[in-house]
Design a protein around this motif. Sequence first.
Motif, PDB file in Angstrom:
ATOM      1  N   THR A   1      27.482 -15.341 -33.792  1.00  0.00           N
ATOM      2  CA  THR A   1      28.628 -15.806 -32.996  1.00  0.00           C
ATOM      3  C   THR A   1      28.190 -16.642 -31.796  1.00  0.00           C
ATOM      4  OG1 THR A   1      28.554 -13.774 -31.690  1.00  0.00           O
ATOM      5  CG2 THR A   1      29.987 -13.801 -33.630  1.00  0.00           C
ATOM      6  N   ARG A   2      26.913 -16.834 -31.630  1.00  0.00           N
ATOM      7  CA  ARG A   2      26.375 -17.525 -30.452  1.00  0.00           C
ATOM      8  C   ARG A   2      26.134 -19.001 -30.770  1.00  0.00           C
ATOM      9  NH1 ARG A   2      23.632 -14.880 -26.042  1.00  0.00           N
ATOM     10  NH2 ARG A   2      22.365 -16.410 -24.983  1.00  0.00           N
ATOM     11  N   ASN A   3      26.425 -19.874 -29.811  1.00  0.00           N
ATOM     12  CA  ASN A   3      26.229 -21.308 -30.005  1.00  0.00           C
ATOM     13  C   ASN A   3      24.972 -21.777 -29.276  1.00  0.00           C
ATOM     14  OD1 ASN A   3      28.592 -21.623 -31.467  1.00  0.00           O
ATOM     15  ND2 ASN A   3      29.815 -21.838 -29.624  1.00  0.00           N
ATOM     16  N   GLY A   4      23.822 -21.452 -29.815  1.00  0.00           N
ATOM     17  CA  GLY A   4      22.564 -21.883 -29.205  1.00  0.00           C
ATOM     18  C   GLY A   4      22.105 -20.916 -28.131  1.00  0.00           C
ATOM     19  N   GLY A   5      20.936 -21.198 -27.575  1.00  0.00           N
ATOM     20  CA  GLY A   5      20.389 -20.351 -26.533  1.00  0.00           C
ATOM     21  C   GLY A   5      19.914 -19.022 -27.078  1.00  0.00           C
ATOM     22  N   TYR A   6      19.157 -19.059 -28.182  1.00  0.00           N
ATOM     23  CA  TYR A   6      18.719 -17.833 -28.826  1.00  0.00           C
ATOM     24  C   TYR A   6      17.447 -17.263 -28.195  1.00  0.00           C
ATOM     25  CZ  TYR A   6      21.595 -20.240 -32.265  1.00  0.00           C
ATOM     26  OH  TYR A   6      22.593 -20.935 -32.886  1.00  0.00           O
ATOM     27  N   THR A   7      16.716 -18.108 -27.466  1.00  0.00           N
ATOM     28  CA  THR A   7      15.469 -17.672 -26.840  1.00  0.00           C
ATOM     29  C   THR A   7      15.503 -17.976 -25.359  1.00  0.00           C
ATOM     30  OG1 THR A   7      14.416 -19.794 -27.331  1.00  0.00           O
ATOM     31  CG2 THR A   7      14.089 -18.019 -28.922  1.00  0.00           C
ATOM     32  N   ARG A   8      14.623 -17.305 -24.613  1.00  0.00           N
ATOM     33  CA  ARG A   8      14.519 -17.572 -23.181  1.00  0.00           C
ATOM     34  C   ARG A   8      13.051 -17.631 -22.795  1.00  0.00           C
ATOM     35  NH1 ARG A   8      16.126 -11.686 -21.975  1.00  0.00           N
ATOM     36  NH2 ARG A   8      18.219 -12.434 -22.246  1.00  0.00           N
ATOM     37  N   VAL A   9      12.783 -18.402 -21.739  1.00  0.00           N
ATOM     38  CA  VAL A   9      11.440 -18.527 -21.185  1.00  0.00           C
ATOM     39  C   VAL A   9      11.489 -17.982 -19.762  1.00  0.00           C
ATOM     40  CG1 VAL A   9       9.610 -20.121 -20.514  1.00  0.00           C
ATOM     41  CG2 VAL A   9      10.919 -20.540 -22.597  1.00  0.00           C
TER      42      VAL A   9
ATOM     43  N   ARG B   1      -5.310 -15.328 -14.766  1.00  0.00           N
ATOM     44  CA  ARG B   1      -6.402 -15.017 -13.863  1.00  0.00           C
ATOM     45  C   ARG B   1      -7.613 -15.929 -14.057  1.00  0.00           C
ATOM     46  NH1 ARG B   1      -9.288  -9.155 -13.132  1.00  0.00           N
ATOM     47  NH2 ARG B   1     -10.595  -9.762 -11.399  1.00  0.00           N
ATOM     48  N   GLY B   2      -7.948 -16.240 -15.286  1.00  0.00           N
ATOM     49  CA  GLY B   2      -9.167 -16.997 -15.552  1.00  0.00           C
ATOM     50  C   GLY B   2      -9.124 -18.442 -15.121  1.00  0.00           C
ATOM     51  N   ASP B   3      -8.100 -19.171 -15.544  1.00  0.00           N
ATOM     52  CA  ASP B   3      -8.057 -20.605 -15.273  1.00  0.00           C
ATOM     53  C   ASP B   3      -6.851 -21.039 -14.448  1.00  0.00           C
ATOM     54  OD1 ASP B   3      -6.133 -20.184 -17.157  1.00  0.00           O
ATOM     55  OD2 ASP B   3      -6.795 -21.740 -18.534  1.00  0.00           O
ATOM     56  N   GLY B   4      -5.984 -20.115 -14.088  1.00  0.00           N
ATOM     57  CA  GLY B   4      -4.844 -20.455 -13.243  1.00  0.00           C
ATOM     58  C   GLY B   4      -3.690 -21.113 -13.982  1.00  0.00           C
ATOM     59  N   ALA B   5      -3.713 -21.098 -15.324  1.00  0.00           N
ATOM     60  CA  ALA B   5      -2.614 -21.685 -16.083  1.00  0.00           C
ATOM     61  C   ALA B   5      -1.350 -20.853 -15.877  1.00  0.00           C
ATOM     62  CB  ALA B   5      -2.963 -21.732 -17.568  1.00  0.00           C
ATOM     63  N   GLU B   6      -0.218 -21.535 -15.802  1.00  0.00           N
ATOM     64  CA  GLU B   6       1.047 -20.843 -15.577  1.00  0.00           C
ATOM     65  C   GLU B   6       1.499 -20.160 -16.868  1.00  0.00           C
ATOM     66  OE1 GLU B   6       5.453 -21.714 -13.680  1.00  0.00           O
ATOM     67  OE2 GLU B   6       4.110 -23.371 -14.137  1.00  0.00           O
ATOM     68  N   LEU B   7       1.716 -18.861 -16.809  1.00  0.00           N
ATOM     69  CA  LEU B   7       2.110 -18.079 -17.973  1.00  0.00           C
ATOM     70  C   LEU B   7       3.603 -17.810 -17.976  1.00  0.00           C
ATOM     71  CD1 LEU B   7      -0.723 -15.400 -18.213  1.00  0.00           C
ATOM     72  CD2 LEU B   7      -0.426 -17.445 -19.592  1.00  0.00           C
ATOM     73  N   SER B   8       4.139 -17.675 -19.184  1.00  0.00           N
ATOM     74  CA  SER B   8       5.550 -17.359 -19.364  1.00  0.00           C
ATOM     75  C   SER B   8       5.710 -16.407 -20.536  1.00  0.00           C
ATOM     76  CB  SER B   8       6.361 -18.612 -19.634  1.00  0.00           C
ATOM     77  OG  SER B   8       6.433 -19.408 -18.497  1.00  0.00           O
ATOM     78  N   VAL B   9       6.832 -15.727 -20.537  1.00  0.00           N
ATOM     79  CA  VAL B   9       7.197 -14.878 -21.664  1.00  0.00           C
ATOM     80  C   VAL B   9       8.275 -15.619 -22.449  1.00  0.00           C
ATOM     81  CG1 VAL B   9       8.272 -12.707 -22.331  1.00  0.00           C
ATOM     82  CG2 VAL B   9       6.642 -12.762 -20.442  1.00  0.00           C
ATOM     83  N   LEU B  10       8.034 -15.786 -23.740  1.00  0.00           N
ATOM     84  CA  LEU B  10       9.009 -16.396 -24.642  1.00  0.00           C
ATOM     85  C   LEU B  10       9.588 -15.267 -25.478  1.00  0.00           C
ATOM     86  CD1 LEU B  10      10.328 -18.867 -26.001  1.00  0.00           C
ATOM     87  CD2 LEU B  10       8.308 -19.027 -27.451  1.00  0.00           C
ATOM     88  N   GLN B  11      10.908 -15.060 -25.392  1.00  0.00           N
ATOM     89  CA  GLN B  11      11.508 -13.936 -26.107  1.00  0.00           C
ATOM     90  C   GLN B  11      12.872 -14.291 -26.656  1.00  0.00           C
ATOM     91  OE1 GLN B  11      13.372 -11.597 -22.300  1.00  0.00           O
ATOM     92  NE2 GLN B  11      11.435 -10.910 -23.065  1.00  0.00           N
ATOM     93  N   LEU B  12      13.265 -13.530 -27.667  1.00  0.00           N
ATOM     94  CA  LEU B  12      14.595 -13.671 -28.227  1.00  0.00           C
ATOM     95  C   LEU B  12      15.595 -13.019 -27.272  1.00  0.00           C
ATOM     96  CD1 LEU B  12      13.863 -12.705 -31.928  1.00  0.00           C
ATOM     97  CD2 LEU B  12      14.257 -14.994 -31.037  1.00  0.00           C
ATOM     98  N   VAL B  13      16.736 -13.632 -27.108  1.00  0.00           N
ATOM     99  CA  VAL B  13      17.773 -13.105 -26.240  1.00  0.00           C
ATOM    100  C   VAL B  13      18.466 -11.966 -26.976  1.00  0.00           C
ATOM    101  CG1 VAL B  13      19.944 -13.634 -25.086  1.00  0.00           C
ATOM    102  CG2 VAL B  13      18.119 -15.310 -25.116  1.00  0.00           C
ATOM    103  N   GLU B  14      18.619 -10.837 -26.305  1.00  0.00           N
ATOM    104  CA  GLU B  14      19.331  -9.708 -26.910  1.00  0.00           C
ATOM    105  C   GLU B  14      20.421  -9.281 -25.962  1.00  0.00           C
ATOM    106  OE1 GLU B  14      17.000  -6.672 -28.540  1.00  0.00           O
ATOM    107  OE2 GLU B  14      15.477  -8.022 -29.294  1.00  0.00           O
ATOM    108  N   GLU B  15      21.595  -9.100 -26.509  1.00  0.00           N
ATOM    109  CA  GLU B  15      22.735  -8.708 -25.670  1.00  0.00           C
ATOM    110  C   GLU B  15      23.133  -7.287 -25.977  1.00  0.00           C
ATOM    111  OE1 GLU B  15      25.074 -12.719 -24.717  1.00  0.00           O
ATOM    112  OE2 GLU B  15      25.427 -11.902 -26.696  1.00  0.00           O
TER     113      GLU B  15
ATOM    114  N   VAL C   1       7.951 -25.859 -25.491  1.00  0.00           N
ATOM    115  CA  VAL C   1       7.937 -26.611 -26.749  1.00  0.00           C
ATOM    116  C   VAL C   1       8.252 -25.673 -27.912  1.00  0.00           C
ATOM    117  CG1 VAL C   1       6.511 -28.009 -28.279  1.00  0.00           C
ATOM    118  CG2 VAL C   1       6.334 -28.310 -25.814  1.00  0.00           C
ATOM    119  N   GLY C   2       7.715 -24.464 -27.871  1.00  0.00           N
ATOM    120  CA  GLY C   2       7.962 -23.488 -28.930  1.00  0.00           C
ATOM    121  C   GLY C   2       9.410 -23.052 -28.998  1.00  0.00           C
ATOM    122  N   LYS C   3      10.057 -22.995 -27.855  1.00  0.00           N
ATOM    123  CA  LYS C   3      11.472 -22.605 -27.805  1.00  0.00           C
ATOM    124  C   LYS C   3      12.319 -23.547 -28.644  1.00  0.00           C
ATOM    125  CE  LYS C   3      15.307 -22.095 -24.666  1.00  0.00           C
ATOM    126  NZ  LYS C   3      15.803 -21.791 -23.376  1.00  0.00           N
TER     127      LYS C   3
END
Length: 128
Positions: free
Chosen positions: A99-107, A114-128, A43-45
């Motif tokens: 110069t990029r047409n969208g897709g600025y972030t990645r998940v 560990r505590g509750d078993g929630a699925e974790l992800s890294v949200l980051q800016l795409v760097e080329e 959702v944040g992406k």
Amino acid sequence: MRHRMKRNKLNRYGTHRVSLMRNLAKEVIDHGTIMTTTVKAKVGKEYIEKLITKAIRAYKVKNENKAESVALRRQIFTELGDRKLVNKLVDEIAPKFATRNGGYTRVIKVGARRGDGAELSVLQLVEE
């Protein structure tokens, strides 16, 4: 009918959800990468990509149309509430994606918390 009602509410009321998205966006802009749950990251992406698109438009029209650039910066400011982050987004991050047409972030999925078993992800800016 539920036409055009597709939105993940994240089990929060409206103002809390908006606050959560603003905080996620601030951290990604400030640090470049954050670790959060997969649902929040997805959702944040969407939220962050819209801000970056406005920043790119503000960066491109900076020399031709100063008024439009200022208006776009003010729109970004209403979302972030921090002038330093707005300047960083428009002056440092936007030129990288101009110069990029969208897709600025990645998940990237990391695993379960560990505590509750929630699925974790890294949200980051795409760097080329």
